[in-house]
Design a protein around this motif. Structure first.
Motif, PDB file in Angstrom:
ATOM      1  N   THR A   1      26.732 -21.612 -68.374  1.00 41.47           N
ATOM      2  CA  THR A   1      25.659 -21.178 -67.491  1.00 41.47           C
ATOM      3  C   THR A   1      24.514 -22.190 -67.516  1.00 41.47           C
ATOM      4  O   THR A   1      24.504 -23.117 -68.326  1.00 41.47           O
ATOM      5  CB  THR A   1      25.096 -19.807 -67.933  1.00 41.47           C
ATOM      6  OG1 THR A   1      24.480 -19.961 -69.217  1.00 41.47           O
ATOM      7  CG2 THR A   1      26.171 -18.738 -67.982  1.00 41.47           C
TER       8      THR A   1
ATOM      9  N   GLN B   1      21.515 -21.610 -68.537  1.00 39.10           N
ATOM     10  CA  GLN B   1      20.872 -21.454 -69.846  1.00 39.10           C
ATOM     11  C   GLN B   1      21.673 -22.175 -70.932  1.00 39.10           C
ATOM     12  O   GLN B   1      21.112 -22.801 -71.825  1.00 39.10           O
ATOM     13  CB  GLN B   1      20.727 -19.973 -70.185  1.00 39.10           C
ATOM     14  CG  GLN B   1      19.999 -19.701 -71.477  1.00 39.10           C
ATOM     15  CD  GLN B   1      19.878 -18.206 -71.767  1.00 39.10           C
ATOM     16  OE1 GLN B   1      20.233 -17.364 -70.958  1.00 39.10           O
ATOM     17  NE2 GLN B   1      19.383 -17.888 -72.941  1.00 39.10           N
TER      18      GLN B   1
ATOM     19  N   GLU C   1      29.090 -15.669 -74.530  1.00 40.70           N
ATOM     20  CA  GLU C   1      28.975 -14.940 -73.272  1.00 40.70           C
ATOM     21  C   GLU C   1      27.932 -13.824 -73.401  1.00 40.70           C
ATOM     22  O   GLU C   1      27.118 -13.613 -72.493  1.00 40.70           O
ATOM     23  CB  GLU C   1      30.319 -14.357 -72.856  1.00 40.70           C
ATOM     24  CG  GLU C   1      30.263 -13.672 -71.504  1.00 40.70           C
ATOM     25  CD  GLU C   1      31.604 -13.132 -71.062  1.00 40.70           C
ATOM     26  OE1 GLU C   1      31.732 -12.925 -69.846  1.00 40.70           O
ATOM     27  OE2 GLU C   1      32.487 -12.900 -71.897  1.00 40.70           O
ATOM     28  N   GLU C   2      27.914 -13.135 -74.520  1.00 39.12           N
ATOM     29  CA  GLU C   2      26.909 -12.088 -74.746  1.00 39.12           C
ATOM     30  C   GLU C   2      25.496 -12.673 -74.746  1.00 39.12           C
ATOM     31  O   GLU C   2      24.550 -12.015 -74.328  1.00 39.12           O
ATOM     32  CB  GLU C   2      27.170 -11.376 -76.072  1.00 39.12           C
ATOM     33  CG  GLU C   2      28.388 -10.487 -76.051  1.00 39.12           C
ATOM     34  CD  GLU C   2      28.756  -9.954 -77.427  1.00 39.12           C
ATOM     35  OE1 GLU C   2      28.038 -10.222 -78.414  1.00 39.12           O
ATOM     36  OE2 GLU C   2      29.796  -9.272 -77.518  1.00 39.12           O
TER      37      GLU C   2
ATOM     38  N   THR D   1      29.870 -17.746 -68.914  1.00 40.50           N
ATOM     39  CA  THR D   1      30.379 -16.634 -68.113  1.00 40.50           C
ATOM     40  C   THR D   1      31.901 -16.701 -68.188  1.00 40.50           C
ATOM     41  O   THR D   1      32.469 -17.763 -68.430  1.00 40.50           O
ATOM     42  CB  THR D   1      29.932 -16.720 -66.639  1.00 40.50           C
ATOM     43  OG1 THR D   1      30.379 -17.948 -66.086  1.00 40.50           O
ATOM     44  CG2 THR D   1      28.427 -16.604 -66.517  1.00 40.50           C
TER      45      THR D   1
ATOM     46  N   LYS E   1      24.597 -14.987 -72.880  1.00 37.42           N
ATOM     47  CA  LYS E   1      24.407 -15.487 -71.514  1.00 37.42           C
ATOM     48  C   LYS E   1      24.464 -17.018 -71.428  1.00 37.42           C
ATOM     49  O   LYS E   1      23.857 -17.620 -70.555  1.00 37.42           O
ATOM     50  CB  LYS E   1      23.095 -14.973 -70.911  1.00 37.42           C
ATOM     51  CG  LYS E   1      22.886 -13.491 -71.017  1.00 37.42           C
ATOM     52  CD  LYS E   1      23.463 -12.787 -69.829  1.00 37.42           C
ATOM     53  CE  LYS E   1      23.019 -11.348 -69.794  1.00 37.42           C
ATOM     54  NZ  LYS E   1      24.058 -10.419 -70.083  1.00 37.42           N
TER      55      LYS E   1
END
Length: 80
Positions: free
Chosen positions: A62, A64, A42-43, A48, A45
């Motif tokens: 996500t 990405q 999550e950090e 989420t 990205k």
């Protein structure tokens, strides 16, 4: 490139194992092992998070994360 365990956890989120408990039940990976990796992704990205009932957190991949997962799948097992 992702570390092998990060790739695995990202794949788990992609196929519907979206909480640490779901990963434990479906894949046999302890909550203690998956939770830090989920937070790290999550950090970066790649995932989420969304809070749920009873302090549960669910994760979703996500755009990405989808790209990196696709690249890893195309690279094949030899990359990991």
């Amino acid at each position: 490139m992702l570390m092998p365990f990060e790739f695995f956890i990202l794949f788990c989120a992609k196929v519907g194992f979206d909480t640490p408990y779901a990963i434990m039940k479906g894949m046999g990976v302890s909550v203690g092992a998956s939770s830090p990796t989920l937070k790290r992704l999550e950090e970066k990205k790649l995932l989420t998070s969304m809070p749920g009932p009873r302090n549960r957190v669910s994760y979703s991949i996500t755009e990405q994360g989808e790209v990196l997962l696709g690249l890893g799948l195309r690279a094949g097992p030899s990359a990991y």
